[in-house]
Design a protein around this motif. Structure first.
Motif, short mmCIF file in Angstrom:
data_model
loop_
_atom_site.label_atom_id
_atom_site.label_comp_id
_atom_site.label_asym_id
_atom_site.label_seq_id
_atom_site.Cartn_x
_atom_site.Cartn_y
_atom_site.Cartn_z
N VAL A 163 0.80 -1.23 0.00
CA VAL A 163 0.00 0.00 0.00
C VAL A 163 0.82 1.27 0.00
O VAL A 163 0.26 2.36 -0.07
CB VAL A 163 -0.97 0.02 1.20
CG1 VAL A 163 -2.01 -1.07 1.07
CG2 VAL A 163 -0.20 -0.14 2.51
N ILE A 185 0.63 4.82 4.22
CA ILE A 185 -0.31 3.84 4.74
C ILE A 185 0.43 2.77 5.54
O ILE A 185 -0.11 2.18 6.48
CB ILE A 185 -1.12 3.19 3.60
CG1 ILE A 185 -1.83 4.28 2.79
CG2 ILE A 185 -2.16 2.21 4.16
CD1 ILE A 185 -2.77 5.14 3.60
N SER A 186 1.69 2.51 5.19
CA SER A 186 2.46 1.54 5.96
C SER A 186 2.65 2.02 7.40
O SER A 186 2.76 1.20 8.32
CB SER A 186 3.81 1.29 5.31
OG SER A 186 4.69 2.39 5.49
#
Length: 458
Positions: free
Chosen positions: A365, A369-370
């Motif tokens: 992603v 988002i990580s």
């Protein structure tokens, strides 16, 4: 030969599997009742609550005020503090008691059994060391389960405030240098960048040690001055031709000044209806970011930011270096922030789980988002660790994990994406802010699990 990205994925998967095995293996010994944890408090000589004792509203008020003051200073959320204070009052027989908690003040009404005492207290200046936070959590568990009576709680809180750091000031400054160097590795620095980050980390660590002894009203000046000095040094080296690979040295020494847990706590409070506290913490976090930005922008205005070649691989030290840096980071945080010595293995476990989750999420992603995924995994893991007999308080390992998540996410995004030829500082701060918001949302989602485990991280 295995490609570097595939090797990183394999290492991350292996770390998560190994961590899962460890947590499953120690699960039979996990502490399920906070009373067991409470009896492990390091400071002894306390008196438990006797069933025959008559409630003493004034003593209970003093105890809850001392606990509330210390917990708000440690950075716990309003919801967690209020729950703890109500439990302590109820354990002492005053079941009608109520608490009103703000980020810098506690209002307590000890009521019941025909008694009523009300008082208010403000939070003290300064921050608690990780060893103090760990002992505070054990004391709170003892107080809310009746293992400690009100007078003993007040005495214990006073002793916790008098606790000395586990390590001397010189060792703590050196640890900050190693910590800064490790963070620069996670941000994709070259060896030159790592050395510069470590050197600036020594200066920043010494400045932070000095600031601990200064009144809080000078905190803003310290933040701006430190950001200005670090940025000035890096921008001067850039103009001298060292290349963009030293850019992580701009971020690494300042990461611990980012209002990470403050923003995460603000998100929790805003979503749980504590609007005044949440808005106050959010404003405080935004102010800290503005101060850091002011220092960086001032340095850029004085020196100027040269054109930088962005078409260079940011993974200069290879795929193994970040995993080694995580261990160095854990040791650096443990020493600099004076965590309990028994907490180091658990802290390393939490850091490796958070970073491995980030690495795997980045392949699916992307970087920002990580950070959300990393925080989502981090929060319940800190609670699982806190349930172990030797595990530190969840806030201890969460604090260390947060200091990893921000630079880890920025490193996965790529340092080159943080700067452009026109507005270096503003782009850097924007990327950092979006990363911290993602982490705050991840903490909010993960807290649904950690709260059920009875070990909230915030």
């Amino acid at each position: 030969m295995i490609p570097s990205y595939l090797l990183s994925i394999l290492i991350a998967a292996g770390v998560l599997v190994a961590a899962a095995i460890i947590l499953v293996a120690v699960r039979p010994r996990a502490v399920r009742d906070v009373e067991v944890d409470a009896r492990a408090a390091a400071i002894t000589g306390s008196l438990p609550i006797s069933p025959d004792d008559e409630p003493d509203a004034q003593a209970i008020l003093d105890a809850t005020q001392a606990v509330g003051q210390a917990m708000t200073q440690a950075g716990y959320s309003v919801e967690t503090v209020q729950r703890a204070l109500r439990d302590i009052a109820h354990a002492n027989g005053l079941v009608e008691s109520e608490a009103l908690v703000f980020p810098n003040a506690v209002l307590m009404s000890a009521r019941g059994a025909g008694q009523h005492q009300t008082g208010a207290v403000s939070s003290d200046d300064g921050k608690l060391l990780l060893s103090q936070i760990d002992e505070l959590q054990r004391t709170v568990d003892a107080a809310r389960t009746g293992v400690l009576g009100p007078l003993s709680v007040v005495e214990k809180i006073a002793r916790i405030r008098d606790m000395k750091p586990e390590y001397g000031p010189v060792i703590r400054v050196v640890a900050y240098g190693f910590l800064s160097g490790a963070l620069s590795v996670l941000l994709g620095a070259s060896w030159n960048g790592v050395a510069i980050a470590a050197g600036l980390g020594l200066v920043a660590g010494a400045a932070l040690m000095i600031s601990e002894r200064m009144p809080r009203r000078y905190g803003a000046l310290n933040t701006v001055a430190l950001a200005f000095f670090v940025s000035l040094a890096v921008f001067l080296l850039l103009r001298a031709g060292f290349g963009y690979s030293i850019l992580p040295a701009l971020v690494a020494p300042l990461v611990l000044l980012l209002p990470g847990t403050l923003l995460s706590t603000a998100m929790l409070e805003l979503t749980t209806g504590h609007l005044i506290s949440g808005a106050g913490r959010l404003a405080g976090g935004a102010t800290r970011l503005l101060l850091l930005g002011a220092g960086i922008l001032s340095a850029a205005a004085v020196v100027g930011v040269p054109d930088i070649d962005f078409d260079v691989d940011a993974s200069l030290l290879g795929p193994i270096a970040p995993w080694i840096a995580v261990a160095v980071l854990g040791v650096g945080i443990s020493v600099h922030a004076s965590a309990p010595r028994r907490a180091l293995p658990w802290m390393l476990l939490v850091l490796y789980v958070a970073y491995a989750a980030q690495v795997l999420a980045d392949q699916i992603v992307g970087g920002v988002i990580s950070a959300f995924i990393g925080a989502l995994v981090l929060t319940p893991v800190t609670s699982l660790v806190a349930r172990q007999p030797t595990g530190p308080a969840a806030l201890v390992t969460f604090t260390a994990g947060y200091w990893l998540l921000v630079p880890g996410a920025l490193g996965l995004i790529g340092v080159t994406d943080l700067l452009d030829q026109d507005s270096a500082a503003s782009a850097s701060l924007l990327a950092t802010l979006s990363t911290m918001v993602a982490i705050a949302l991840g903490v909010l989602a993960g807290s649904a699990i950690s709260n059920r485990l009875g070990r909230p991280a915030l």
